[in-house]
Design an enzyme around this catalytic site. Structure first.
Site, mmCIF file in Angstrom:
data_model
loop_
_atom_site.group_PDB
_atom_site.id
_atom_site.type_symbol
_atom_site.label_atom_id
_atom_site.label_comp_id
_atom_site.label_asym_id
_atom_site.label_seq_id
_atom_site.Cartn_x
_atom_site.Cartn_y
_atom_site.Cartn_z
ATOM 1 N N TRP A 162 2.464 -1.380 4.830
ATOM 2 C CA TRP A 162 2.709 -1.202 3.403
ATOM 3 C C TRP A 162 2.648 -2.721 2.851
ATOM 4 C CZ3 TRP A 162 6.877 -4.061 2.699
ATOM 5 C CH2 TRP A 162 7.796 -4.139 3.900
ATOM 6 N N ASN A 163 2.696 -3.702 3.576
ATOM 7 C CA ASN A 163 3.108 -5.139 3.131
ATOM 8 C C ASN A 163 1.759 -5.487 2.468
ATOM 9 O OD1 ASN A 163 2.013 -5.262 5.628
ATOM 10 N ND2 ASN A 163 3.524 -7.024 6.166
ATOM 11 N N LYS A 186 -5.734 5.421 7.619
ATOM 12 C CA LYS A 186 -4.533 6.334 6.953
ATOM 13 C C LYS A 186 -3.688 4.952 6.462
ATOM 14 C CE LYS A 186 -1.125 7.013 9.781
ATOM 15 N NZ LYS A 186 -0.239 6.354 9.008
ATOM 16 N N PRO A 187 -3.364 4.940 5.317
ATOM 17 C CA PRO A 187 -2.699 3.895 4.785
ATOM 18 C C PRO A 187 -1.172 4.423 4.659
ATOM 19 C CG PRO A 187 -3.800 5.035 3.028
ATOM 20 C CD PRO A 187 -4.183 5.569 4.253
ATOM 21 N N ALA A 188 -0.385 3.204 4.453
ATOM 22 C CA ALA A 188 1.072 3.542 4.635
ATOM 23 C C ALA A 188 1.313 4.363 3.575
ATOM 24 C CB ALA A 188 2.068 2.359 4.642
ATOM 25 N N GLU A 262 -2.095 -5.432 15.865
ATOM 26 C CA GLU A 262 -1.461 -6.425 15.457
ATOM 27 C C GLU A 262 -0.004 -6.042 15.075
ATOM 28 O OE1 GLU A 262 0.147 -8.789 13.156
ATOM 29 O OE2 GLU A 262 -1.082 -8.168 11.233
ATOM 30 N N LEU A 263 0.793 -6.722 15.588
ATOM 31 C CA LEU A 263 2.113 -5.988 15.960
ATOM 32 C C LEU A 263 3.381 -6.999 15.218
ATOM 33 C CD1 LEU A 263 1.787 -4.580 19.202
ATOM 34 C CD2 LEU A 263 1.279 -3.385 16.796
ATOM 35 N N ARG A 290 6.186 -16.053 1.292
ATOM 36 C CA ARG A 290 4.974 -15.349 1.009
ATOM 37 C C ARG A 290 5.472 -13.803 1.131
ATOM 38 N NH1 ARG A 290 -0.493 -14.638 4.492
ATOM 39 N NH2 ARG A 290 -1.772 -13.679 2.967
ATOM 40 N N CYS A 296 4.370 -10.400 8.724
ATOM 41 C CA CYS A 296 4.646 -10.417 10.333
ATOM 42 C C CYS A 296 4.237 -12.052 10.514
ATOM 43 C CB CYS A 296 3.604 -9.863 11.121
ATOM 44 S SG CYS A 296 1.864 -10.016 10.537
ATOM 45 N N GLU A 397 12.786 -9.534 13.498
ATOM 46 C CA GLU A 397 12.001 -9.642 12.342
ATOM 47 C C GLU A 397 12.785 -9.396 11.022
ATOM 48 O OE1 GLU A 397 7.046 -9.304 11.840
ATOM 49 O OE2 GLU A 397 8.085 -7.682 12.658
#
Length: 494
Positions: A162-163, A186-188, A262-263, A290, A296, A397
């Protein structure tokens, strides 16, 4: 500006709030929908089709049906489609930025920056589409020739966060289109509108039906599990949390699907005694703020040499305190809302625990007092100093506008503490010592290291991490390789 004052239909027509399957905009099974919430005030922004497992299977059917023809399409044609999409996105940058700001919360200016950044992946991979290379080699033993070919992996599943609603899509769609792969995206569920708008643009740019299929849904886990159980799906690319990434990797095992992950991140920001402190503060603002800190790549832990810690902390706190919090579409706003109430609670809990452990608040520390912001999901820009090494905020995080600062005196200790995390996405370093620059690049256990810069992402560079931050690379020359398989052909000499 309020969400109700925006003509949403002009940004995304009702028909484009459905599923995109096989080139057709269709309702979900049973006409199911879900609501997209405006994080600035908690109001309903739009209703979007809510895909079921059967809908997702239909999308995969469409991708499989289109795969052979798309793989056989001339590279130049694939390139030109991406280039046309690039031009259309440039033309509609303001509309896309406003749509993104409304559903995600970031300021319009920052959303416009994401459109520019995300679109660069389409330009970059439009150029890479015509440069997919094989090789020709004489057998060292003689008698045969060794030929290698590059072929598209096949139908892909992309799960985007979503970000960064546009950029995380273009980083995956761009190389897949260039390589000749079809896909289900599949978008958030928090931010599906921008991806749906992108799907409409891709169709307008000439992308054949079935190459790109989009299934917004609230049934994330069920759909991923069902599609990964299908042996026709050959590749999964995911951007999101490490916990979900581990699950998707496990689910890929039965069908031996290619995976790119990409976590999460826990980026250290190191400021050495010889650093240009003012430049370091500028870089800290970029690396921390930002996307409201919801990235992330956001600087998560600040390790500052004791000799410059007070100067750096004071200047950073002054800059953070001067930021204006508010609705992302309003003029003069620097910091928009977080994505939902859970995010506000999580960030607040981390700050409260750090303070309880001995940290001091230089600015911020809680949600803003402004009555006009009480219905939204806001958190004040925050700077903490004297943060204990064992504080939970150092290990998690943050995903919010909080900068926790601790000090060090020895280089080896700074490196040890920077590497003391399961994550390894990006590290930031400020120093004017060339030797130290080389040592940091070699000793920091991260997929990316930024030297004297608070920005790291670039379409021409390979983005990705190590350890629990995942594997695979997006962007750069390496990015298209994630979507290609190698075939070796043994040829007789004559």
């Amino acid at each position: 500006m309020t969400a109700t004052s925006v003509d949403l239909a002009s940004l995304l027509p009702d028909e484009h709030r459905r599923l995109l399957v096989g080139g057709q905009w269709r309702e979900a099974s049973g006409a199911a929908t879900f609501e997209v919430i405006d994080p600035a005030d908690g109001s309903v922004l739009a209703s979007v089709a809510d895909a079921s497992v059967d809908d997702a299977r239909a999308a995969l059917d469409a991708a499989v049906a289109a795969q052979a023809d798309w793989a056989a399409t001339a590279p130049r044609e694939r390139s030109e489609i991406l280039r046309q999409a690039f031009e259309l996105i440039n033309d509609r940058a303001d509309d896309l930025a406003l749509l993104m700001s409304l559903e995600m919360g970031k300021t319009f200016t920052e959303a416009k920056g994401e459109v520019t950044y995300g679109n660069e992946f389409f330009r970059w991979f439009s150029e890479e589409a015509v440069r997919i290379r094989g090789s020709w080699l004489q057998n060292p033993a003689g008698g045969t020739r060794l030929l290698t070919l590059k072929k598209p992996v096949g139908p892909c599943l992309f799960v985007t966060p979503w970000n960064f609603p546009l950029a995380m899509g273009t980083r995956k769609i761009g190389p897949a289109v260039a390589a000749g792969c079809t896909m289900v995206v599949k978008p958030a569920s928090q931010t599906p509108l921008t991806m749906l708008a992108l799907g409409a643009i891709m169709s307008e740019a000439g992308l054949p039906d079935g190459v790109l299929n989009i299934v917004p849904t609230t049934h994330d886990a069920d759909i991923s599990k069902a599609l990964q159980a299908d042996d026709r799906l050959r590749k999964v690319s995911f951007t999101g949390s490490t916990a979900v990434g581990r699950l998707l990797v496990k689910q890929s095992a039965d069908q031996l699907q290619r995976v790119s992950m990409e976590l999460g991140g826990n980026a250290p920001f190191l400021v050495f005694a010889d650093a240009d402190v003012d430049a370091a503060v500028d870089g800290a603002m970029a690396a921390k703020m930002r996307n409201i800190g919801e990235a992330c790549t956001a600087a998560n832990r600040f390790l500052v040499h004791a000799d410059v810690a007070e100067e750096f902390s004071t200047k950073l706190a002054d800059r953070m305190a001067a930021l204006t919090v508010g609705r992302g579409q309003d003029d003069g706003v620097d910091v928009g809302p977080l994505i939902n109430p859970d995010a506000v609670e999580s960030v607040g809990n981390l700050v409260d625990a750090a303070v309880a452990g001995g940290a001091r608040v230089l600015t911020g520390g809680s949600a803003p007092d402004d009555a006009g912001l009480q219905s939204g999901y806001f958190f004040s820009p925050t700077v903490l100093v004297d943060v204990p090494a064992e504080a939970e905020i150092n290990g998690q995080e943050i995903f919010g506008p909080v900068a926790p600062i601790a000090t060090f005196t020895e280089e080896h200790d700074a490196v040890r503490r920077a590497n003391d995390t399961e994550y390894g996405l990006v590290a930031y370093v400020y120093t004017r010592d060339l030797g130290r620059t080389i040592r940091m690049a070699e000793s920091l256990d991260y997929g990316m290291v930024a030297i004297n810069s608070g920005l790291i992402s670039n379409a021409a560079a390979p983005f990705g991490g190590v350890k629990a931050s995942g594997f695979g690379r997006e962007g750069g020359f390496e990015g298209i390789e994630e979507y290609l398989e190698t075939t070796y052909v043994a040829l007789p000499a004559g």
